[in-house]
Design a protein around this motif. Structure first.
Motif, PDB file in Angstrom:
ATOM      1  N   SER A  87      -6.240  34.689 -20.900  1.00 19.45           N
ATOM      2  CA  SER A  87      -6.225  35.681 -19.824  1.00 19.45           C
ATOM      3  C   SER A  87      -7.456  35.548 -18.939  1.00 19.45           C
ATOM      4  O   SER A  87      -7.371  35.632 -17.708  1.00 19.45           O
ATOM      5  CB  SER A  87      -6.158  37.094 -20.413  1.00 19.45           C
ATOM      6  OG  SER A  87      -4.927  37.327 -21.050  1.00 19.45           O
ATOM      7  N   ILE A  88      -8.611  35.344 -19.559  1.00 19.25           N
ATOM      8  CA  ILE A  88      -9.856  35.234 -18.797  1.00 19.25           C
ATOM      9  C   ILE A  88      -9.835  34.009 -17.888  1.00 19.25           C
ATOM     10  O   ILE A  88     -10.176  34.090 -16.699  1.00 19.25           O
ATOM     11  CB  ILE A  88     -11.063  35.183 -19.756  1.00 19.25           C
ATOM     12  CG1 ILE A  88     -11.255  36.551 -20.432  1.00 19.25           C
ATOM     13  CG2 ILE A  88     -12.329  34.786 -19.007  1.00 19.25           C
ATOM     14  CD1 ILE A  88     -12.285  36.544 -21.548  1.00 19.25           C
ATOM     15  N   VAL A  89      -9.432  32.863 -18.433  1.00 17.00           N
ATOM     16  CA  VAL A  89      -9.404  31.628 -17.643  1.00 17.00           C
ATOM     17  C   VAL A  89      -8.415  31.746 -16.485  1.00 17.00           C
ATOM     18  O   VAL A  89      -8.721  31.372 -15.343  1.00 17.00           O
ATOM     19  CB  VAL A  89      -9.056  30.424 -18.544  1.00 17.00           C
ATOM     20  CG1 VAL A  89      -8.722  29.193 -17.705  1.00 17.00           C
ATOM     21  CG2 VAL A  89     -10.219  30.114 -19.484  1.00 17.00           C
ATOM     22  N   LEU A  95      -5.627  32.959 -10.924  1.00 17.64           N
ATOM     23  CA  LEU A  95      -4.849  34.106 -10.441  1.00 17.64           C
ATOM     24  C   LEU A  95      -5.796  35.260 -10.107  1.00 17.64           C
ATOM     25  O   LEU A  95      -5.877  36.256 -10.836  1.00 17.64           O
ATOM     26  CB  LEU A  95      -3.826  34.528 -11.502  1.00 17.64           C
ATOM     27  CG  LEU A  95      -2.727  33.496 -11.801  1.00 17.64           C
ATOM     28  CD1 LEU A  95      -1.984  33.863 -13.083  1.00 17.64           C
ATOM     29  CD2 LEU A  95      -1.753  33.387 -10.631  1.00 17.64           C
ATOM     30  N   PRO A  96      -6.510  35.163  -8.997  1.00 20.64           N
ATOM     31  CA  PRO A  96      -7.568  36.133  -8.683  1.00 20.64           C
ATOM     32  C   PRO A  96      -7.076  37.513  -8.280  1.00 20.64           C
ATOM     33  O   PRO A  96      -7.889  38.438  -8.191  1.00 20.64           O
ATOM     34  CB  PRO A  96      -8.307  35.462  -7.516  1.00 20.64           C
ATOM     35  CG  PRO A  96      -7.270  34.590  -6.866  1.00 20.64           C
ATOM     36  CD  PRO A  96      -6.426  34.080  -7.997  1.00 20.64           C
ATOM     37  N   ASP A 122     -15.349  41.996 -11.533  1.00 17.87           N
ATOM     38  CA  ASP A 122     -13.967  41.702 -11.151  1.00 17.87           C
ATOM     39  C   ASP A 122     -13.005  41.957 -12.309  1.00 17.87           C
ATOM     40  O   ASP A 122     -12.113  42.805 -12.231  1.00 17.87           O
ATOM     41  CB  ASP A 122     -13.855  40.253 -10.679  1.00 17.87           C
ATOM     42  CG  ASP A 122     -12.413  39.848 -10.366  1.00 17.87           C
ATOM     43  OD1 ASP A 122     -11.605  40.736 -10.027  1.00 17.87           O
ATOM     44  OD2 ASP A 122     -12.108  38.644 -10.460  1.00 17.87           O
ATOM     45  N   LEU A 123     -13.203  41.253 -13.414  1.00 19.29           N
ATOM     46  CA  LEU A 123     -12.236  41.324 -14.508  1.00 19.29           C
ATOM     47  C   LEU A 123     -12.200  42.689 -15.189  1.00 19.29           C
ATOM     48  O   LEU A 123     -11.179  43.064 -15.775  1.00 19.29           O
ATOM     49  CB  LEU A 123     -12.508  40.223 -15.536  1.00 19.29           C
ATOM     50  CG  LEU A 123     -11.701  38.929 -15.311  1.00 19.29           C
ATOM     51  CD1 LEU A 123     -12.004  38.322 -13.957  1.00 19.29           C
ATOM     52  CD2 LEU A 123     -11.948  37.929 -16.424  1.00 19.29           C
ATOM     53  N   SER A 124     -13.283  43.437 -15.114  1.00 15.48           N
ATOM     54  CA  SER A 124     -13.274  44.776 -15.707  1.00 15.48           C
ATOM     55  C   SER A 124     -12.251  45.679 -15.027  1.00 15.48           C
ATOM     56  O   SER A 124     -11.799  46.673 -15.607  1.00 15.48           O
ATOM     57  CB  SER A 124     -14.662  45.409 -15.615  1.00 15.48           C
ATOM     58  OG  SER A 124     -15.068  45.546 -14.264  1.00 15.48           O
TER      59      SER A 124
END
Length: 251
Positions: A87-89, A95-96, A122-124
């Motif tokens: 998911s992180i990668v 997939l931004p 971003d990911l948070s």
């Protein structure tokens, strides 16, 4: 394959799964304990197999691009574990604008995973974690255009098929299911997903890597929806990145 070899393989898969879980838990704990001013995601390279996940993430994104008519807005990952590197990668590099909903049966694993992404600006905001058994997840699975099923969800054939059947009941028609499998001797480390296990799905692609990436990738589409692909022998135009280089891997 003799019964003795089958038992040996089953035990190796279970041992591999346990070892992988401990490895991810160990490094996720280390990364999550970094000083508050450090982003754990900037130090993922300390994980021994991070480069493999980079390769696998790129491969899965390229394969997905062949069989999707649009960029998915929401992706579900079943069995994300304490270090949800896939998911992180995908979120960081491919997939931004997609949100990722990660499901795991282990609340401690989800707590560690949440700690990994909580300091990333971003990911948070795009990574969410749900503690549940996949077989108890019913409502909401039809909201995802793509669902990943981790290799170690369903450690034996019966459990794997049961998980796939459950997803088939609750995924939206036309949604894509991406699975991890194994080929040849690598099947002594991870469970195999056969085309016969995918009842209710159209098999799109099986890719067996020949480099240091261990897992095979299986892509299928839930029957019943409108599609723009003709399956493993069909052709179509990919929509969100060049993918002609991957045409040759279709079976």
């Amino acid at each position: 394959m003799s019964e003795e070899v089958k038992d040996m393989r089953s035990n190796l898969i279970k041992l591999c799964g346990e070892a992988e879980g401990y490895l991810e838990q160990h490094f996720s704990t280390i990364l999550g304990s970094l000083q508050e001013d450090q982003n754990p995601l900037d130090h993922l390279n300390i994980f021994p197999y991070y480069s493999n996940y980079l390769k696998l993430g790129k491969l899965e994104f390229d394969l997905l691009s062949q069989h999707s008519s649009h960029v998915p807005s929401k992706i579900a990952f079943i069995g994300s574990g304490p270090m949800p590197l896939t998911s992180i990668v995908l979120a960081k590099f491919h997939l931004p604008n997609t949100t990722f909903h990660n499901f795991d049966i282990d609340s401690h694993a989800n707590a560690l995973a949440t700690s990994l992404v909580s300091r990333d600006p971003d990911l948070s905001k795009r990574m969410f974690f749900h503690t549940t058994d996949v077989l108890n997840a019913t409502e909401g699975l039809d909201q995802y255009g793509v669902v990943f099923l981790a290799a170690l969800v369903g450690m034996d054939k019966e459990a794997k098929v049961k998980a796939i059947e459950h997803l088939e009941k609750h995924m939206a028609p036309g949604a894509v299911l991406m699975l991890r499998s194994a080929h040849a001797l690598r099947a002594f480390l991870y469970p195999i997903v056969d085309s016969s296990d995918l009842k209710g799905f159209q098999l799109l692609t099986i890719f067996n890597p020949t480099d240091d990436v261990v897992n095979s990738v299986v892509i299928a589409r839930k029957l019943g929806g409108s599609t723009t692909t003709n399956g493993v022998n069909g052709t179509r135009d990919c929509m969100f990145m060049p993918c002609n280089a991957l045409r040759s891997i279709r079976l």
